[in-house]
Design a protein around this motif. Structure first.
Motif, PDB file in Angstrom:
ATOM      1  N   LEU A   1       0.828  -1.204   0.000  1.00 28.56           N
ATOM      2  CA  LEU A   1       0.000   0.000   0.000  1.00 28.56           C
ATOM      3  C   LEU A   1       0.864   1.256   0.000  1.00 28.56           C
ATOM      4  CD1 LEU A   1      -2.730   1.411   0.213  1.00 28.56           C
ATOM      5  CD2 LEU A   1      -2.633   1.112   2.684  1.00 28.56           C
ATOM      6  N   LEU A   2       1.878   1.276   0.861  1.00 34.29           N
ATOM      7  CA  LEU A   2       2.771   2.436   0.920  1.00 34.29           C
ATOM      8  C   LEU A   2       3.548   2.609  -0.381  1.00 34.29           C
ATOM      9  CD1 LEU A   2       4.189   2.146   4.562  1.00 34.29           C
ATOM     10  CD2 LEU A   2       2.536   3.806   3.693  1.00 34.29           C
ATOM     11  N   LEU A   3       3.965   1.491  -0.983  1.00 39.19           N
ATOM     12  CA  LEU A   3       4.704   1.568  -2.235  1.00 39.19           C
ATOM     13  C   LEU A   3       3.852   2.154  -3.358  1.00 39.19           C
ATOM     14  CD1 LEU A   3       6.681  -1.794  -2.190  1.00 39.19           C
ATOM     15  CD2 LEU A   3       7.658   0.490  -2.164  1.00 39.19           C
ATOM     16  N   LEU A   4       2.582   1.802  -3.392  1.00 41.59           N
ATOM     17  CA  LEU A   4       1.690   2.364  -4.409  1.00 41.59           C
ATOM     18  C   LEU A   4       1.478   3.858  -4.177  1.00 41.59           C
ATOM     19  CD1 LEU A   4      -0.965  -0.484  -4.734  1.00 41.59           C
ATOM     20  CD2 LEU A   4       0.763   0.179  -6.424  1.00 41.59           C
ATOM     21  N   LEU A   5       1.349   4.259  -2.917  1.00 34.81           N
ATOM     22  CA  LEU A   5       1.155   5.680  -2.608  1.00 34.81           C
ATOM     23  C   LEU A   5       2.405   6.495  -2.931  1.00 34.81           C
ATOM     24  CD1 LEU A   5      -0.743   5.422   0.821  1.00 34.81           C
ATOM     25  CD2 LEU A   5      -1.690   6.050  -1.408  1.00 34.81           C
ATOM     26  N   ILE A   6       3.567   5.945  -2.620  1.00 34.21           N
ATOM     27  CA  ILE A   6       4.821   6.663  -2.873  1.00 34.21           C
ATOM     28  C   ILE A   6       5.270   6.499  -4.320  1.00 34.21           C
ATOM     29  CG2 ILE A   6       7.278   6.770  -2.269  1.00 34.21           C
ATOM     30  CD1 ILE A   6       6.468   5.717   0.532  1.00 34.21           C
ATOM     31  N   GLY A   7       5.111   5.297  -4.838  1.00 31.48           N
ATOM     32  CA  GLY A   7       5.642   4.998  -6.159  1.00 31.48           C
ATOM     33  C   GLY A   7       4.872   5.612  -7.303  1.00 31.48           C
ATOM     34  N   THR A   8       3.564   5.839  -7.138  1.00 30.15           N
ATOM     35  CA  THR A   8       2.763   6.384  -8.237  1.00 30.15           C
ATOM     36  C   THR A   8       3.215   7.780  -8.644  1.00 30.15           C
ATOM     37  OG1 THR A   8       0.852   5.017  -7.667  1.00 30.15           O
ATOM     38  CG2 THR A   8       0.437   6.989  -8.993  1.00 30.15           C
TER      39      THR A   8
END
Length: 224
Positions: A21-28
């Motif tokens: 979840l954090l990776l999607l929020l940061i990575g997007t």
């Protein structure tokens, strides 16, 4: 012993879910910037994002440990704020896992944005769509295969982490003893039957993830 194994499985799934979840929020937004920017810093940022692909996890864990430890800048800031240090805690393991799995999420999303090109955004602009609406209602849906690939790879990569988790989290039951560490403990204790169960589960999970990746991803199906 079964209870310890189940606790490790639950902790691993919890860690992978939070990290993904954090990776999607940061990575997007990071992937969007890398796909669209013409800044001279693009290559440097892209190289920093990709570094976990070539660095040993123990190296990443070592420097994160120094950074978040009592003498590091993050650790000193935490102490000044009256907050506990991050090493050997679940939040610390989450942060380390995010750093280690970042390229597995950013790169597929970035590639998806780049494959879309400029034309859809230009068409949306002619229809008076705001940049915010264009991003969420045009670009993100078109980049869905990249998001699917990134989420699957980020989750699976976090599931299989060992070195970074051990360096930052140690081997604490309920805090950092994930499946990979639990397998290591079983092998050290020569409990091969228990290690077989967990290792076999990891093999089955990895195969399922790869099958899902190749089956559900539309771009993969189109190349057949």
């Amino acid at each position: 012993m079964l209870q310890d194994d189940l606790q490790a499985v639950w902790l691993t799934l919890k860690l992978a879910s939070v990290v993904t979840l954090l990776l999607l929020l940061i990575g997007t937004p990071l992937a969007w910037w890398l796909a669209r920017t013409r800044s001279r810093a693009r290559e440097l940022v892209a190289a920093l994002v990709a570094m976990p692909l070539v660095l040993p996890p123990t190296v990443i864990g070592f420097y994160l440990l120094l950074l978040m430890g009592p003498h590091g800048p993050v650790g000193q800031t935490m102490q000044a704020l009256g907050l506990p240090l991050l090493p050997f805690t679940f939040p610390g393991v989450v942060i380390a896992s995010v750093c280690y799995s970042l390229p597995f999420v950013v790169q597929p999303i970035q590639n998806a944005f780049e494959a879309i090109g400029e034309r859809p955004a230009e068409v949306a602009a002619t229809l008076r769509a705001s940049p915010w609406d264009t991003f969420w209602h045009v670009m993100v849906p078109l980049a869905r295969p990249g998001f699917l690939t990134g989420a699957i790879l980020g989750f699976a990569h976090t599931i299989g982490e060992f070195g970074v988790v051990l360096m930052i989290g140690g081997n604490i039951p309920g805090v950092s003893r994930v499946v990979s560490v639990q397998i290591y403990d079983h092998v050290e204790a020569m409990e091969y039957a228990q290690a077989h169960w967990l290792a076999g589960g990891m093999v089955a999970f990895s195969l399922t993830v790869l099958l899902a990746l190749y089956t559900l991803n539309p771009s993969t199906r189109e190349r057949r």
